[in-house]
Design an enzyme around this catalytic site. Structure first.
Site, PDB file in Angstrom:
ATOM      1  N   ASP A   1      18.698 -21.962  69.728  1.00  0.00           N
ATOM      2  CA  ASP A   1      19.775 -21.199  69.102  1.00  0.00           C
ATOM      3  C   ASP A   1      19.590 -21.126  67.597  1.00  0.00           C
ATOM      4  OD1 ASP A   1      21.565 -20.392  71.224  1.00  0.00           O
ATOM      5  OD2 ASP A   1      21.975 -22.521  71.540  1.00  0.00           O
TER       6      ASP A   1
ATOM      7  N   MET B   1      20.883 -19.640  64.101  1.00  0.00           N
ATOM      8  CA  MET B   1      22.120 -19.110  63.501  1.00  0.00           C
ATOM      9  C   MET B   1      21.970 -19.029  61.991  1.00  0.00           C
ATOM     10  SD  MET B   1      24.853 -21.422  65.545  1.00  0.00           S
ATOM     11  CE  MET B   1      24.929 -21.420  67.334  1.00  0.00           C
TER      12      MET B   1
ATOM     13  N   ASP C   1      25.408 -17.759  78.640  1.00  0.00           N
ATOM     14  CA  ASP C   1      25.301 -18.747  77.567  1.00  0.00           C
ATOM     15  C   ASP C   1      26.678 -19.075  77.013  1.00  0.00           C
ATOM     16  OD1 ASP C   1      24.572 -20.305  75.411  1.00  0.00           O
ATOM     17  OD2 ASP C   1      23.431 -18.742  74.384  1.00  0.00           O
TER      18      ASP C   1
ATOM     19  N   HIS D   1      17.063 -17.531  71.022  1.00  0.00           N
ATOM     20  CA  HIS D   1      18.282 -16.719  70.917  1.00  0.00           C
ATOM     21  C   HIS D   1      18.616 -16.550  69.443  1.00  0.00           C
ATOM     22  CE1 HIS D   1      22.932 -16.636  71.827  1.00  0.00           C
ATOM     23  NE2 HIS D   1      22.495 -15.481  71.376  1.00  0.00           N
TER      24      HIS D   1
ATOM     25  N   MET E   1      20.764 -15.436  66.619  1.00  0.00           N
ATOM     26  CA  MET E   1      22.108 -15.023  66.185  1.00  0.00           C
ATOM     27  C   MET E   1      22.033 -14.804  64.682  1.00  0.00           C
ATOM     28  SD  MET E   1      24.137 -17.735  68.576  1.00  0.00           S
ATOM     29  CE  MET E   1      22.668 -18.750  68.780  1.00  0.00           C
TER      30      MET E   1
ATOM     31  N   HIS F   1      16.129 -23.598  75.414  1.00  0.00           N
ATOM     32  CA  HIS F   1      16.922 -22.559  74.744  1.00  0.00           C
ATOM     33  C   HIS F   1      17.110 -22.936  73.277  1.00  0.00           C
ATOM     34  CE1 HIS F   1      19.758 -19.179  74.724  1.00  0.00           C
ATOM     35  NE2 HIS F   1      20.545 -19.933  73.963  1.00  0.00           N
TER      36      HIS F   1
ATOM     37  N   MET G   1      26.933 -13.363  76.668  1.00  0.00           N
ATOM     38  CA  MET G   1      27.599 -14.511  76.027  1.00  0.00           C
ATOM     39  C   MET G   1      28.925 -14.789  76.735  1.00  0.00           C
ATOM     40  SD  MET G   1      25.648 -15.713  73.656  1.00  0.00           S
ATOM     41  CE  MET G   1      26.840 -16.992  73.240  1.00  0.00           C
TER      42      MET G   1
ATOM     43  N   SER H   1      20.246 -26.001  75.862  1.00  0.00           N
ATOM     44  CA  SER H   1      20.254 -25.550  74.467  1.00  0.00           C
ATOM     45  C   SER H   1      20.102 -26.741  73.544  1.00  0.00           C
ATOM     46  CB  SER H   1      21.568 -24.844  74.145  1.00  0.00           C
ATOM     47  OG  SER H   1      21.692 -24.741  72.733  1.00  0.00           O
TER      48      SER H   1
HETATM   49  C1  DX5 Z   1      26.490 -20.621  71.239  1.00  0.00           C
HETATM   50  C2  DX5 Z   1      25.054 -20.865  71.629  1.00  0.00           C
HETATM   51  C3  DX5 Z   1      24.943 -21.594  72.915  1.00  0.00           C
HETATM   52  C4  DX5 Z   1      25.543 -22.954  72.870  1.00  0.00           C
HETATM   53  C5  DX5 Z   1      25.834 -23.402  74.248  1.00  0.00           C
HETATM   54  O1  DX5 Z   1      26.537 -19.935  70.044  1.00  0.00           O
HETATM   55  O2  DX5 Z   1      24.362 -19.652  71.753  1.00  0.00           O
HETATM   56  O3  DX5 Z   1      23.609 -21.627  73.378  1.00  0.00           O
HETATM   57  O4  DX5 Z   1      24.737 -23.884  72.244  1.00  0.00           O
HETATM   58  O5  DX5 Z   1      26.489 -24.627  74.156  1.00  0.00           O
HETATM   59  P1  DX5 Z   1      27.515 -25.107  75.254  1.00  0.00           P
HETATM   60  O6  DX5 Z   1      26.785 -25.165  76.554  1.00  0.00           O
HETATM   61  O7  DX5 Z   1      27.956 -26.429  74.749  1.00  0.00           O
HETATM   62  O8  DX5 Z   1      28.634 -24.084  75.302  1.00  0.00           O
HETATM   63 ZN    ZN Z   2      22.315 -19.494  72.870  1.00  0.00          ZN
END
Ligand code: DX5
Ligand code: ZN
Length: 226
Positions: A38, A40, A176, A69, A71, A36, A140, A11
């Site tokens: 992320d 947000m 994840d 991903h 969010m 990956h 998750m 990620s």
């Molecule tokens: C959390 C993200 C993950 C996160 C994982 O909201 O979706 O992808 O970055 O990070 P680690 O591996 O540090 O938990």
């Molecule tokens: Zn993620």
């Protein structure tokens, strides 16, 4: 039940954003299968990361699968941006809107693989009626929003349930949050084949460490030694 190949998906949330292109190149060369991404919004989750323009900026760096991903809520108005920006897999949260089926259809309509993500408190049954409309299920293993959190142990039970729902369908099962070389074996045993890892790969942001960390997670998940 068929077994799908183990995929390691670093990620980039834990990458050094000032050197994002270099960081993506380093994990690609270090053996990552998926990148990956992320996204947000500070609304669906209590943190803001980046959007489609940043993803698009690093798209030319590698041919690896961009595993996006989302969010964010709503997600539908942004799906085309992520598709055009170079995402290969676009995952929306089951909790992010009232019309999950429509979102999944929209992603496939854009020619991309459709994923659905479940927060820790959301039951696997929430996706029972859309299972034939997805290419990936993301369970998750932390509450989304931040890297560096601890893996929630109940996730292993949930992965087994998700794997049972998937059955022999050609669907990836992704996990994840809090994934490390220490828990990767149990995670793979529970049925997951795509392992996202942020801090356990990027901690320290020293590209010299990435290949061995990716390999350690892969070896633990596949049960093979070096
Ligand atoms: C959390 C993200 C993950 C996160 C994982 O909201 O979706 O992808 O970055 O990070 P680690 O591996 O540090 O938990
Ligand atoms: Zn993620």
């Amino acid at each position: 039940m068929t077994t799908r190949p183990i995929r390691i998906a670093p990620s980039i949330l834990s990458a050094d954003f000032a050197r994002l292109g270099e960081e993506v190149r380093a994990i690609a060369e270090g053996g990552a299968d998926f990148i990956h991404i992320d996204v947000m919004d500070g609304h669906f989750v209590p943190n803001i990361s980046f959007g489609a323009p940043i993803m698009k900026a690093v798209r030319p760096v590698t041919d690896k699968v961009f595993d996006c991903h989302l969010m964010i809520a709503p997600a539908d108005p942004y799906l085309a941006d992520f598709a055009k920006g170079g995402a290969d897999i676009i995952t929306v949260h089951a909790e992010a809107g009232p019309h999950l089926h429509r979102s999944l259809q929209a992603i496939r309509g854009l020619g991309k693989q459709a994923g659905v993500a479940l927060n820790p408190a959301t039951p696997v049954a929430a996706i029972q009626h859309v299972i034939d409309d997805v290419d990936l299920v993301l369970v998750m293993s932390v509450n989304p929003g931040f890297g560096g959190q601890s893996f929630i142990p109940e996730t292993l039970n949930k992965l087994r349930q998700a794997k049972a729902l998937i059955g022999n369908r050609p669907i990836d099962l992704e996990v994840d949050g809090g994934v490390t070389a220490d828990n990767a074996r149990a995670i793979a045993d529970a049925g997951a084949n795509v392992l996202v890892a942020g801090s356990s790969i990027f901690a320290g942001n020293d590209s010299a460490t990435y290949a061995s960390r990716i390999a350690a997670i892969r070896m633990a998940a596949t049960g093979r030694s070096a």
